[in-house]
Design a protein around this motif. Structure first.
Motif, PDB file in Angstrom:
ATOM      1  N   UNK A 109      62.495  39.443  12.000  1.00 21.54           N
ATOM      2  CA  UNK A 109      61.707  39.244  13.214  1.00 21.54           C
ATOM      3  C   UNK A 109      62.148  38.057  14.070  1.00 21.54           C
ATOM      4  N   UNK A 110      62.784  37.061  13.477  1.00 20.75           N
ATOM      5  CA  UNK A 110      62.951  35.803  14.204  1.00 20.75           C
ATOM      6  C   UNK A 110      64.137  35.012  13.660  1.00 20.75           C
ATOM      7  N   UNK A 111      64.869  34.343  14.560  1.00 18.53           N
ATOM      8  CA  UNK A 111      65.968  33.473  14.154  1.00 18.53           C
ATOM      9  C   UNK A 111      65.406  32.300  13.331  1.00 18.53           C
ATOM     10  N   UNK A 112      66.131  31.842  12.301  1.00 14.81           N
ATOM     11  CA  UNK A 112      65.604  30.740  11.485  1.00 14.81           C
ATOM     12  C   UNK A 112      65.325  29.465  12.270  1.00 14.81           C
ATOM     13  N   UNK A 113      66.088  29.239  13.345  1.00 19.31           N
ATOM     14  CA  UNK A 113      65.834  28.048  14.159  1.00 19.31           C
ATOM     15  C   UNK A 113      64.439  28.093  14.773  1.00 19.31           C
ATOM     16  N   UNK A 114      64.002  29.287  15.205  1.00 23.40           N
ATOM     17  CA  UNK A 114      62.681  29.395  15.825  1.00 23.40           C
ATOM     18  C   UNK A 114      61.563  29.183  14.810  1.00 23.40           C
ATOM     19  N   UNK A 115      61.777  29.596  13.551  1.00 27.57           N
ATOM     20  CA  UNK A 115      60.776  29.317  12.519  1.00 27.57           C
ATOM     21  C   UNK A 115      60.624  27.808  12.345  1.00 27.57           C
ATOM     22  N   UNK A 116      61.750  27.113  12.202  1.00 29.07           N
ATOM     23  CA  UNK A 116      61.708  25.651  12.061  1.00 29.07           C
ATOM     24  C   UNK A 116      61.090  25.003  13.294  1.00 29.07           C
ATOM     25  N   UNK A 117      61.396  25.516  14.465  1.00 23.51           N
ATOM     26  CA  UNK A 117      60.861  24.966  15.721  1.00 23.51           C
ATOM     27  C   UNK A 117      59.336  25.092  15.768  1.00 23.51           C
ATOM     28  N   UNK A 118      58.813  26.244  15.365  1.00 21.70           N
ATOM     29  CA  UNK A 118      57.355  26.441  15.399  1.00 21.70           C
ATOM     30  C   UNK A 118      56.670  25.552  14.365  1.00 21.70           C
ATOM     31  N   UNK A 119      57.257  25.442  13.166  1.00 18.99           N
ATOM     32  CA  UNK A 119      56.692  24.565  12.144  1.00 18.99           C
ATOM     33  C   UNK A 119      56.637  23.126  12.648  1.00 18.99           C
ATOM     34  N   UNK A 120      57.724  22.677  13.238  1.00 23.38           N
ATOM     35  CA  UNK A 120      57.756  21.290  13.729  1.00 23.38           C
ATOM     36  C   UNK A 120      56.818  21.103  14.920  1.00 23.38           C
ATOM     37  N   UNK A 121      56.647  22.143  15.725  1.00 23.72           N
ATOM     38  CA  UNK A 121      55.747  22.046  16.881  1.00 23.72           C
ATOM     39  C   UNK A 121      54.292  21.965  16.440  1.00 23.72           C
ATOM     40  N   UNK A 122      53.906  22.764  15.419  1.00 26.03           N
ATOM     41  CA  UNK A 122      52.541  22.684  14.892  1.00 26.03           C
ATOM     42  C   UNK A 122      52.279  21.303  14.287  1.00 26.03           C
ATOM     43  N   UNK A 123      53.287  20.762  13.605  1.00 22.75           N
ATOM     44  CA  UNK A 123      53.150  19.406  13.050  1.00 22.75           C
ATOM     45  C   UNK A 123      53.023  18.381  14.164  1.00 22.75           C
ATOM     46  N   UNK A 124      53.784  18.570  15.231  1.00 22.22           N
ATOM     47  CA  UNK A 124      53.775  17.649  16.374  1.00 22.22           C
ATOM     48  C   UNK A 124      52.413  17.638  17.063  1.00 22.22           C
ATOM     49  N   UNK A 125      51.838  18.822  17.292  1.00 23.86           N
ATOM     50  CA  UNK A 125      50.563  18.922  18.012  1.00 23.86           C
ATOM     51  C   UNK A 125      49.357  18.568  17.140  1.00 23.86           C
ATOM     52  N   UNK A 126      49.379  19.007  15.873  1.00 27.79           N
ATOM     53  CA  UNK A 126      48.168  18.938  15.052  1.00 27.79           C
ATOM     54  C   UNK A 126      48.294  18.017  13.841  1.00 27.79           C
ATOM     55  N   UNK A 127      49.499  17.520  13.553  1.00 32.86           N
ATOM     56  CA  UNK A 127      49.675  16.716  12.355  1.00 32.86           C
ATOM     57  C   UNK A 127      49.337  17.483  11.094  1.00 32.86           C
ATOM     58  N   UNK A 128      49.581  18.795  11.121  1.00 37.18           N
ATOM     59  CA  UNK A 128      49.199  19.673  10.013  1.00 37.18           C
ATOM     60  C   UNK A 128      50.436  20.250   9.338  1.00 37.18           C
ATOM     61  N   UNK A 129      50.394  20.297   8.028  1.00 39.20           N
ATOM     62  CA  UNK A 129      51.473  20.895   7.249  1.00 39.20           C
ATOM     63  C   UNK A 129      51.340  22.413   7.247  1.00 39.20           C
ATOM     64  N   UNK A 130      52.466  23.113   7.244  1.00 39.52           N
ATOM     65  CA  UNK A 130      52.494  24.569   7.198  1.00 39.52           C
ATOM     66  C   UNK A 130      53.166  25.018   5.904  1.00 39.52           C
ATOM     67  N   UNK A 131      52.654  26.077   5.306  1.00 35.94           N
ATOM     68  CA  UNK A 131      53.308  26.727   4.170  1.00 35.94           C
ATOM     69  C   UNK A 131      53.992  27.996   4.678  1.00 35.94           C
ATOM     70  N   UNK A 132      55.130  28.334   4.084  1.00 41.48           N
ATOM     71  CA  UNK A 132      55.876  29.513   4.511  1.00 41.48           C
ATOM     72  C   UNK A 132      56.024  30.478   3.339  1.00 41.48           C
TER      73      UNK A 132
END
Length: 339
Positions: free
Chosen positions: A81-104
């Motif tokens: 569904x998605x390039x690996x760079x975009x997965x990393x980008x979304x994870x880092x963006x959620x951390x940037x906005x919310x200070x929240x950790x994501x599980x994959x």
């Protein structure tokens, strides 16, 4: 709340309802409600499904993060569904906005028709080889590395992630551990291997070399077995249409866990066993259930814990009260097993 689903060395996740269960207008409310229950019950996070027929899991993840204080989304990630760079980008963006950790939750399987529609004919084991390449790029990007890789499926040159992610928000990774290829991928990636368990007295000891292990299971429990089974049978009545849908899904699924659970469902249940396959066989959910009194379900859970399983992904909760009942069983289980 009397007993929470946290502590004692265990990590418990709930599951977000899939989008096909509600109208567009109601779905966001359902997601927020289940996330709120899960956080109140002490869950570490919440699993979010992905496939061709569901809404985008990252959009669901953002809704969950924005509507809770600490609950972490466990997002299913499918490499097609998605390039690996975009997965990393979304994870880092959620951390940037919310200070929240994501599980994959890194997934390879699914319905054959979905892969055909996407023109993806990669074989089962080769999909795991692709997953290792794909996830390794995500991991290196999130660690702040400048990544150059040349693989059979994914290649990048001098790739760097921005915005960077704080070390304490680096995500945890999970992989299905239902096949030999999946377990090997978990070993290579340092990921937690999630399995759909057999009855506890049939569950094999964990394989060597896997960093961590988890199980995916639903639970319905009450003070007495009679109460629990009454709730279970009312919630998941036998359904001929659901059984036919399950049989059709089996024909178009190549997932190892799907076949394994179907084989388990063919065996007659033991009279005293809490292990229940009716919801799966009637296409109401995608995991086995444990049903019974607090003590009986706790006994079953404690056997899994004693084998080394430290993470539990529960099914979609019916209510906050249901999670409170589940917390009672976990409390008894952790008193039985050293975890």
């Amino acid at each position: 709340m009397r007993h929470r689903l946290s502590g004692s060395g265990l990590q418990v996740f709930s599951t977000c309802p899939p989008s096909y269960v509600a109208s567009p207008r109601d779905y966001l409310r359902q997601v927020t409600e289940v996330a709120t229950w899960s956080e109140a019950a002490g869950c570490a996070g919440i699993l979010i499904y992905t496939d061709n027929g569901l809404v985008d899991p990252w959009t669901v993840a953002q809704a969950i993060v924005s509507g809770t204080q600490e609950l972490m989304p466990l997002v299913a990630v499918q490499p097609v569904y998605m390039h690996p760079y975009m997965v990393a980008k979304i994870v880092s963006s959620l951390a940037f906005f919310y200070g929240r950790r994501t599980y994959l939750n890194m997934v390879t399987g699914g319905f054959k028709n979905d892969f055909t529609a996407l023109n993806d004919s990669t074989s089962h084991d080769e999909r795991y080889a692709r997953l290792v390449e794909y996830t390794s790029i995500i991991q290196e990007l999130l660690k702040g590395d400048v990544v150059t890789r040349t693989g059979r499926h994914h290649s990048v040159v001098n790739l760097k992630l921005a915005p960077p992610i704080a070390a304490e928000l680096y995500p945890s990774f999970m992989v299905s551990g239902s096949s030999a290829a999946g377990l090997d991928a978990a070993r290579q990636l340092g990921a937690l291997a999630v399995q759909y368990p057999k009855p506890a007295d049939q569950q094999e000891p964990p394989p060597q070399g896997v960093p961590a292990l988890g199980i995916r299971v639903g639970i319905i429990t009450r003070e007495t077995a009679a109460e629990a089974w009454a709730v279970a049978r009312a919630r998941f009545p036998e359904d001929r249409k659901g059984q036919l849908t399950h049989q059709l899904a089996m024909k178009v699924s190549d997932s190892s866990w799907h076949r394994q659970l179907s084989d388990l469902g063919k065996a007659p249940p033991e009279e005293e066993s809490p292990y229940w396959m009716v919801p799966f066989e009637n296409y109401k959910t995608f995991c086995p259930y444990l049903v019974g009194s607090y003590e009986r379900v706790a006994e079953e859970l404690s056997r899994y814990f004693a084998l080394g399983y430290r993470t539990v992904i529960l099914d979609v909760p019916a209510s906050l009260v249901e999670l409170e009942h589940t917390g009672q069983a976990f409390h008894h289980a952790t008193e039985r097993a050293v975890v």
